[in-house]
Design a protein around this motif. Structure first.
Motif, PDB file in Angstrom:
ATOM      1  N   GLN A 165       0.770  -1.236   0.084  1.00 17.19           N
ATOM      2  CA  GLN A 165      -0.136  -0.040  -0.083  1.00 17.19           C
ATOM      3  C   GLN A 165       0.703   1.121  -0.085  1.00 17.19           C
ATOM      4  OE1 GLN A 165      -0.080  -2.371   2.474  1.00 17.19           O
ATOM      5  NE2 GLN A 165      -1.926  -3.299   2.172  1.00 17.19           N
ATOM      6  N   PHE A 166       0.405   2.441  -0.592  1.00 15.49           N
ATOM      7  CA  PHE A 166       0.918   3.667  -0.460  1.00 15.49           C
ATOM      8  C   PHE A 166       0.841   4.126   0.874  1.00 15.49           C
ATOM      9  CE2 PHE A 166      -0.091   3.289  -4.951  1.00 15.49           C
ATOM     10  CZ  PHE A 166       1.127   3.231  -5.539  1.00 15.49           C
ATOM     11  N   SER A 167       1.556   5.326   1.155  1.00 12.57           N
ATOM     12  CA  SER A 167       1.633   6.051   2.572  1.00 12.57           C
ATOM     13  C   SER A 167       0.223   6.772   2.647  1.00 12.57           C
ATOM     14  CB  SER A 167       2.493   7.195   2.608  1.00 12.57           C
ATOM     15  OG  SER A 167       3.881   6.673   2.116  1.00 12.57           O
ATOM     16  N   THR A 168       0.061   6.786   4.073  1.00 13.10           N
ATOM     17  CA  THR A 168      -1.164   7.699   4.619  1.00 13.10           C
ATOM     18  C   THR A 168      -0.594   8.991   4.574  1.00 13.10           C
ATOM     19  OG1 THR A 168      -0.443   7.555   6.958  1.00 13.10           O
ATOM     20  CG2 THR A 168      -1.755   5.599   6.162  1.00 13.10           C
ATOM     21  N   LEU A 169      -1.530   9.819   4.623  1.00 11.95           N
ATOM     22  CA  LEU A 169      -1.165  11.411   4.622  1.00 11.95           C
ATOM     23  C   LEU A 169      -0.381  11.452   5.984  1.00 11.95           C
ATOM     24  CD1 LEU A 169      -1.645  14.286   3.538  1.00 11.95           C
ATOM     25  CD2 LEU A 169      -3.727  14.404   4.807  1.00 11.95           C
TER      26      LEU A 169
END
Length: 292
Positions: A165-169
């Motif tokens: 998954q990509f990063s959270t904000l």
């Protein structure tokens, strides 16, 4: 002087090298498992080349399941002396725009699900990764990219996350504002550490596809946009690689930064205490010092 063999590990969007003479896909057996794919070998401009698609042709491996140890071991067995890692990344810097390249010279390793060393119980070793990439090789990549018309930035810290998954904000903001990272990706660790243990010169070229999720004008990562940028980056990356043989030459002297001598004083386990089974697996990676 030794014969140069350039090994290119291609990331997302780069699955081959154009223009190789005598191109052949070679299956390499490794005691560390099966590499991501067969390795494309040949010559380019009179210099031996080897290309390994990191995720496998058809993109079958996730960042976590890439067999990093087998990949590095296989390249070493083929005679590779210089490894160029090409990978997609997100940017934490306004000036590192999608489509730009970055010569990475530092890493922050946040991966946790991967085997990170060839050494362990039965043969303990500690190598320095204070400077985890080879400046000589990085400079050659910088020149090759500039000559190919690529906008490239010389120097940057790569945050290696586990993914997929990509990063959270919140993570994106922390990596950018508090940790000082410049780009973010999922595949350069433990690859860079393993290359150092294998005494291979290693350079990392990060191809920017997006601004992760921190940028107020771009929002979260959009996979469709990433794919579009990847297609353009792939051709730029291949053009950079095509220019490397002329810069690196068919022969090379010992690395002035000591990458090819990283194991000189690294192995700590007494000879009589070393595990023969582990030593057998280390024949390519550490044979230079274990058989001395």
């Amino acid at each position: 002087m030794t014969q140069t063999m350039i090994g290119v590990i291609g990331g997302s969007g780069i699955y081959d090298i154009d223009g190789l003479e005598g191109a052949d896909w070679t299956e390499v057996q490794s005691p560390w498992g099966t590499p991501s794919d067969a390795i494309l070998t040949g010559t380019l401009g009179g210099v031996k080349m080897a290309f390994l698609p990191r995720h496998g042709r058809g993109h079958v491996h996730s960042p976590t399941t890439v067999p990093y140890r087998a990949n590095i071991d296989a390249l070493k067995r083929l005679g590779v002396t210089d490894v160029i890692s090409v990978s997609a990344c997100g940017s934490f810097r306004e000036e590192y725009a999608p489509g730009d390249f970055v010569v990475v010279d530092q890493f922050i390793d946040r991966t946790f699900g991967r085997e990170k060393s060839f050494f362990g119980t039965g043969c303990v070793a500690h190598v320095s990764v204070a400077h985890p990439t080879c400046p000589r090789l990085g400079e050659a990549c910088f020149i090759a990219a500039k000559d190919a018309g690529v906008t490239i930035h010389n120097g940057g810290t790569y945050l290696a996350m586990e993914g997929p998954q990509f990063s959270t904000l919140a993570e994106s903001r922390m990596y950018r504002e508090q940790w000082g990272a410049d780009v973010i990706g999922m595949t350069n660790m433990p690859e860079a550490k393993l290359a150092r243990e294998a005494e291979l010169c290693y350079a990392s070229i990060a191809m920017v596809t997006d601004y992760d999720s921190w940028h107020p004008d771009h929002g979260e990562v959009d996979v469709n946009d990433i794919i579009k940028t990847l297609m353009g980056n792939s051709e730029k990356g291949r053009e950079m690689v095509r220019r490397l043989p002329a810069l690196l030459g068919a022969e090379r002297a010992p690395c002035p930064h000591g990458c090819d001598r990283a194991l000189d004083f690294a192995i700590m386990t007494a000879p009589e205490k070393r595990d023969p089974a582990l030593l057998a697996r280390l024949d390519a990676v550490a044979g230079r010092v274990l058989t001395a």
